[in-house]
Design a protein around this motif. Structure first.
Motif, PDB file in Angstrom:
ATOM      1  N   VAL A   7      45.186  34.133  35.026  1.00  0.00           N
ATOM      2  CA  VAL A   7      44.619  34.030  36.374  1.00  0.00           C
ATOM      3  C   VAL A   7      45.752  33.925  37.390  1.00  0.00           C
ATOM      4  O   VAL A   7      46.700  33.162  37.210  1.00  0.00           O
ATOM      5  N   LYS A   8      45.669  34.706  38.442  1.00  0.00           N
ATOM      6  CA  LYS A   8      46.718  34.694  39.471  1.00  0.00           C
ATOM      7  C   LYS A   8      46.725  33.366  40.233  1.00  0.00           C
ATOM      8  O   LYS A   8      45.681  32.777  40.502  1.00  0.00           O
ATOM      9  N   SER A  55      38.750  33.358  37.687  1.00  0.00           N
ATOM     10  CA  SER A  55      38.852  34.217  36.504  1.00  0.00           C
ATOM     11  C   SER A  55      39.919  35.277  36.735  1.00  0.00           C
ATOM     12  O   SER A  55      40.197  35.656  37.875  1.00  0.00           O
ATOM     13  N   ARG A  56      40.492  35.762  35.649  1.00  0.00           N
ATOM     14  CA  ARG A  56      41.450  36.852  35.763  1.00  0.00           C
ATOM     15  C   ARG A  56      40.704  38.159  36.002  1.00  0.00           C
ATOM     16  O   ARG A  56      39.495  38.261  35.727  1.00  0.00           O
ATOM     17  N   GLU A  57      41.404  39.141  36.495  1.00  0.00           N
ATOM     18  CA  GLU A  57      40.810  40.462  36.699  1.00  0.00           C
ATOM     19  C   GLU A  57      40.562  41.124  35.347  1.00  0.00           C
ATOM     20  O   GLU A  57      41.300  40.878  34.382  1.00  0.00           O
ATOM     21  N   PRO A  58      39.521  41.970  35.239  1.00  0.00           N
ATOM     22  CA  PRO A  58      39.263  42.665  33.976  1.00  0.00           C
ATOM     23  C   PRO A  58      40.471  43.498  33.538  1.00  0.00           C
ATOM     24  O   PRO A  58      41.176  44.072  34.370  1.00  0.00           O
ATOM     25  N   LYS A  74      49.336  39.744  33.376  1.00  0.00           N
ATOM     26  CA  LYS A  74      48.050  40.177  33.896  1.00  0.00           C
ATOM     27  C   LYS A  74      46.877  39.608  33.094  1.00  0.00           C
ATOM     28  O   LYS A  74      45.723  39.731  33.515  1.00  0.00           O
ATOM     29  N   THR A  75      47.179  39.015  31.940  1.00  0.00           N
ATOM     30  CA  THR A  75      46.113  38.391  31.160  1.00  0.00           C
ATOM     31  C   THR A  75      45.778  37.002  31.685  1.00  0.00           C
ATOM     32  O   THR A  75      44.829  36.371  31.202  1.00  0.00           O
ATOM     33  N   ASN A 125      32.558  42.472  28.606  1.00  0.00           N
ATOM     34  CA  ASN A 125      33.922  41.965  28.457  1.00  0.00           C
ATOM     35  C   ASN A 125      33.971  40.609  27.756  1.00  0.00           C
ATOM     36  O   ASN A 125      35.058  40.125  27.416  1.00  0.00           O
TER      37      ASN A 125
END
Length: 534
Positions: free
Chosen positions: A275-276, A251-254, A272-273, A48
């Motif tokens: 970080v929450k 980090s954000r989710e893949p 969704k791109t 990724n």
């Protein structure tokens, strides 16, 4: 389902660029011109990681972002050579219509400071997509401002067009830093920045051809095609390239592997791109950082150079019609829209030559200097390529002023125009590349700062050039410009020789935002003493 996903990741890893990978614990290197280049930054083993993506995928994403930047940059000033034809429609003066061009430049300067922070919430790709859509709406708006009382509405359309038009060009630097290694960035910046300036001049040229046979509103209508193509390209191919290399940071989710799901996650609405749980804090930081970078010591010096050396060519392009369109009895050359379009081809040739030169030498020269000086990288090596344009640009400006002052043959002006744009487009990618590499964690914010410096002089000149010319004469307007270049050339010489000292000042004043690859070993031979290759 997990097996399918695992197989897909293995295939993806197998397609990674053909740069040789050293054993565990050793540096990863690439072969360039028969020499081993240490990869900077070092890619991870994660598929990724955008640095590990196949080169074909990187080029497709880069091409789509470049197309969006090109289409959005050429649209705000698509009437920069034909605005005189709108005088009769609105019953306004030529300076009034020139102010509509200035409105677009004002949007270019201010827009990124308002819109770019939103990437903290929605991500780069979404912002590019909706900026292109907004630009298309502004072009449609302008094309329908055909009534006598539509001058204010038309000017507002240019202001918002400039606001949206600057965004993809600003965000492009982020994609370059995310996807390309140090030894590839010079080429990428050369292609990208030359394409952006070519859009500014080329859009006017193509509009001149259109205006020769069609009503003036068609100079906006023809831009619908490139903008729609850019929107489709971004929607289909552009992916989020942000990747966290710091394990201590969240980090954000893949992103989803499924194509449709990936498109939805990227663009609808794009949150969704990111970080929450950090969006609000990140939004505030991204709103502040461009101002911090703008007034950092290294940016002030480089910004001053860009302010003059790129502002004067923008002034030349913005005021071109006012010099060449009036009849000869009024001191002009009596050019039609078609003549003016053909004349701007000289700038096209200059930009093309700068593109070739930059592609060949923007990486090669600094890497050669680094090897000659022990194999360690210093960002100032990038600036060696500004020496040639520093000599040529004042010559071009002086020749332009003399040609206008003494009403010399238009071919003299054509040669001057070539020198101006060849020199400006040699300098621009180098300056952008250098400053971005001084603020590696914030490439987009650094581009916002440089964009403000680049356009501000051209914006101010629209308002002052008439009085300036009345005070000193047309020849000395450009003669003074040539002397201004010689002054900022001294700033560039100082940065080449002592830029590392200025960067140290910047680190002390802005430690949280400065980051560079200074001191990295680019040569495998020198690096092998501390990182032996099995």
């Amino acid at each position: 389902m997990s097996d399918v996903s695992s197989q897909e990741e293995k295939r993806h890893s197998a397609q990674v660029q053909t740069e040789p990978v050293c054993p565990d614990g050793a540096l990863k290197t690439a072969t360039k011109n028969g020499q081993q280049i240490v990869l900077i930054p070092q890619p991870t083993e994660d598929p990724n990681d955008p640095l590990n993506w196949p080169l074909s995928k990187k080029i497709i994403i880069f091409a789509c972002v470049s197309l969006a930047a090109f289409a959005c940059q050429m649209s705000p000033n698509s009437n920069q050579l034909t605005f005189i034809e709108q005088v009769e429609t609105y019953h306004k003066t030529v300076p009034d219509l020139l102010n509509s061009v200035a409105a677009a430049l004002a949007g270019w300067v201010a827009g990124p400071f308002f819109i770019i922070p939103l990437i903290a919430v929605f991500g780069r790709s979404t912002i590019i997509l909706w900026s292109a859509i907004g630009e298309l709406a502004c072009q449609i708006w302008a094309a329908h401002c055909t009534g006598e009382g539509d001058y204010i509405s038309f000017t507002l359309s240019r202001l918002f067009a400039g606001l949206f038009g600057a965004i993809p060009a600003i965000l492009g630097s982020g994609y370059i830093i995310d996807m390309f290694f140090l030894h590839q960035r010079g080429k990428a910046f050369a292609v990208f920045e030359v394409l952006i300036i070519f859009a500014v001049v080329g859009g006017g040229t193509l509009s001149g051809f259109v205006a020769q046979t069609q009503p003036w509103q068609y100079v906006f209508i023809w831009t619908y095609g490139p903008l729609c193509a850019a929107i489709v390209g971004v929607l289909l191919f552009v992916e989020d390239t942000t990747y966290n290399r710091d394990p201590t940071q969240p980090s954000r989710e893949p992103m989803p592997k499924n194509y449709i799901q990936n498109r939805i996650a990227t663009f609808v609405p794009g949150t969704k791109t990111q970080v929450k749980g950090t969006k609000r804090k990140e939004l505030i930081q991204r709103a502040i950082i461009p101002f911090q970078i703008t007034f950092a010591p290294i940016s002030l010096l480089m910004g001053t150079y860009i302010f003059i050396s790129l502002g004067l060519p923008i002034m030349q392009a913005s005021t071109l019609a006012t010099y060449l369109v009036p009849p000869e009895v009024a001191g002009g050359y009596g050019f039609s829209s078609l003549d003016l379009a053909f004349f701007t081809m000289t700038a096209w040739v200059g930009m093309g030559a700068a593109q070739v030169y930059g592609y060949l030498f923007n990486d090669k020269t600094p890497l050669w200097v680094a090897r000659r000086r022990g194999g360690k990288w210093h960002p100032e090596y990038r600036l060696a390529n500004t020496i040639l344009p520093s000599f040529l640009l004042p010559i071009g400006l002086g020749l332009w002023g003399a040609g206008l002052q003494y009403h010399l043959h238009f071919m003299v002006l054509a040669v001057a125009s070539f020198l101006i744009w060849f020199s400006a487009l040699l300098s621009l990618p180098i300056c952008y590349n250098y400053i971005v590499e001084c603020f590696l964690r914030h490439p987009v914010e650094a581009s916002v700062s440089l964009n403000a410096y680049r356009v501000s002089f051209g914006l101010m000149s629209v308002f002052i050039v008439t009085k300036w010319q009345a005070s000193v004469g047309i020849g000395w307007v450009w003669g003074m410009g040539a002397f201004f270049i010689l002054i900022v050339d001294m700033i560039m010489a100082f940065l080449i020789l002592k830029g590392h000292v200025v960067r140290e000042w910047t680190v002390k004043l802005c430690p949280s935002i400065t980051n560079s690859e200074d001191g990295a070993q680019i040569s495998q031979e020198e690096a092998s003493s501390t990182n032996p290759v099995a």
